[in-house]
Design an enzyme around this catalytic site. Sequence first.
Site, PDB file in Angstrom:
ATOM      1  N   ASP A  90      12.792 -47.180 -18.083  1.00  0.00           N
ATOM      2  CA  ASP A  90      13.481 -48.409 -18.465  1.00  0.00           C
ATOM      3  C   ASP A  90      13.805 -48.412 -19.952  1.00  0.00           C
ATOM      4  O   ASP A  90      12.936 -48.690 -20.783  1.00  0.00           O
ATOM      5  CB  ASP A  90      12.602 -49.615 -18.111  1.00  0.00           C
ATOM      6  CG  ASP A  90      13.297 -50.942 -18.356  1.00  0.00           C
ATOM      7  OD1 ASP A  90      14.496 -50.928 -18.698  1.00  0.00           O
ATOM      8  OD2 ASP A  90      12.648 -51.987 -18.208  1.00  0.00           O
ATOM      9  N   ASP A 287      21.216 -49.781 -20.099  1.00  0.00           N
ATOM     10  CA  ASP A 287      19.916 -50.049 -19.481  1.00  0.00           C
ATOM     11  C   ASP A 287      19.711 -49.161 -18.261  1.00  0.00           C
ATOM     12  O   ASP A 287      20.322 -49.365 -17.215  1.00  0.00           O
ATOM     13  CB  ASP A 287      19.830 -51.516 -19.082  1.00  0.00           C
ATOM     14  CG  ASP A 287      18.453 -51.899 -18.576  1.00  0.00           C
ATOM     15  OD1 ASP A 287      17.561 -51.031 -18.577  1.00  0.00           O
ATOM     16  OD2 ASP A 287      18.259 -53.051 -18.175  1.00  0.00           O
TER      17      ASP A 287
END
Length: 435
Positions: A90, A287
């Site tokens: 992440d 992201d």
Amino acid sequence: MGKEKVGLVALVLIVSSWAVSSAPSSPSFRGDLSRGKASLTFGSASSSLVLNRVGSSVVLPLDGNVHPIGSYNATVYVGQPPKPYFLDPDTGSDLTWLQCDVPGAHCTPTPHPRYPPSPDIVDCSDPICASLHSGDYRCDHPEQCDYEVEYADGGSSLGALVKDVVSFRSYSSSRVLSARVALGCGYDQKPSPYNVPFLDGVLGLGKGRSSIVSQLSSRGLVANVLGHCLSTRGGGFLFFGDDLYDSSRISWTPMSRDYPKHYSPETAELLFAGKPTGQKNLLLVFDSASTYTYFSSEAYRALSLRVTNELEKLSGKPFTEIRDPELPLCWKGRQSFKNIREVRKYFKPFALTFNSGKRTKTQFEVPPESYLIISKMGNVCMGVLNGTQEKLGDTNVIGDISMQDKMVIYDNANHCLGWASEDCSQLPKSRAFAA
């Protein structure tokens, strides 16, 4: 996490460090976290990473895909002896955490036994603890650092920080590389309301002090650089360090100084089929834990309208817009589609251009196979969604679907983002991988 198939995965662990706050009053876990004693060394490794300080990188193969799984995961070995855990990489959050095996824990199903926490507890005065909290935070339990992370998809993790050994395999040799880092022991997890596959935890790759790369680079052990290469065939790889690519062959753009907590370039202009859409000054975040790409309402409407108009121009009308349970905008053909190769010739690419203060603009091109999926019903669907409806405001998120078959590089040392088209189905074999 059982590799459960998903439909619409809305913002899987996206821009997560936006909502980090100090944990509410929670029971002290010192007694639980301290049970048992573990050696502080792993093999011949000391408490720091064992690798050459110059020209070294760590490469982690990735499993998963954009569709139908909806996420990627890296296998990370933690503890002494090392045990494997599937973690969600992440770039939108800093803290690495694992679902923790402590009494009274509230966790979601995991593919491996839950992490038995190290007795080496991070106390509240540690600078890494401070980096996870905003402003003046209160130490409810000075002997331990509590954390709480809330994600935009509705999931969350509450726990305490410990220090433990993480182990990697060196890119340049067969040696095991080990480092002692701070990570979260998550004892209270709230699952996402979406059908997100269950994993052992999250691999925090953000820019903050608590991220794995930041912790390694602060000791001078690897360059403060990470990157990933996600394959349209599924899988790919993640890497730490800067010796896997030729910088001169990468398209670079500066990271925004106005948005320092996230991997955000300078504002962008949206093009479709090489032509302006009128959408400028778009704020973007890259992201890796978002399955799909999200545009603010106006940019989403501009793109979806142009895609639809192009299809309507086709002779014979081979596509019909249809409702599909997986994504909002889909089309059916005369017969069910099996893969993107069957339809890509009918769709045009879109692109984001960045004005980096140069005469020529840097362009991030997204071909049809990097914004379309074939649904379980055999329809072709657009994997770009309306982020305003997901309460993202004016922020536009570049998710996994649009980063497929690109090496994407987050160079924190030089404050820039880079990318180059690649075949991400193969692990890198040399420094000239991005040639």
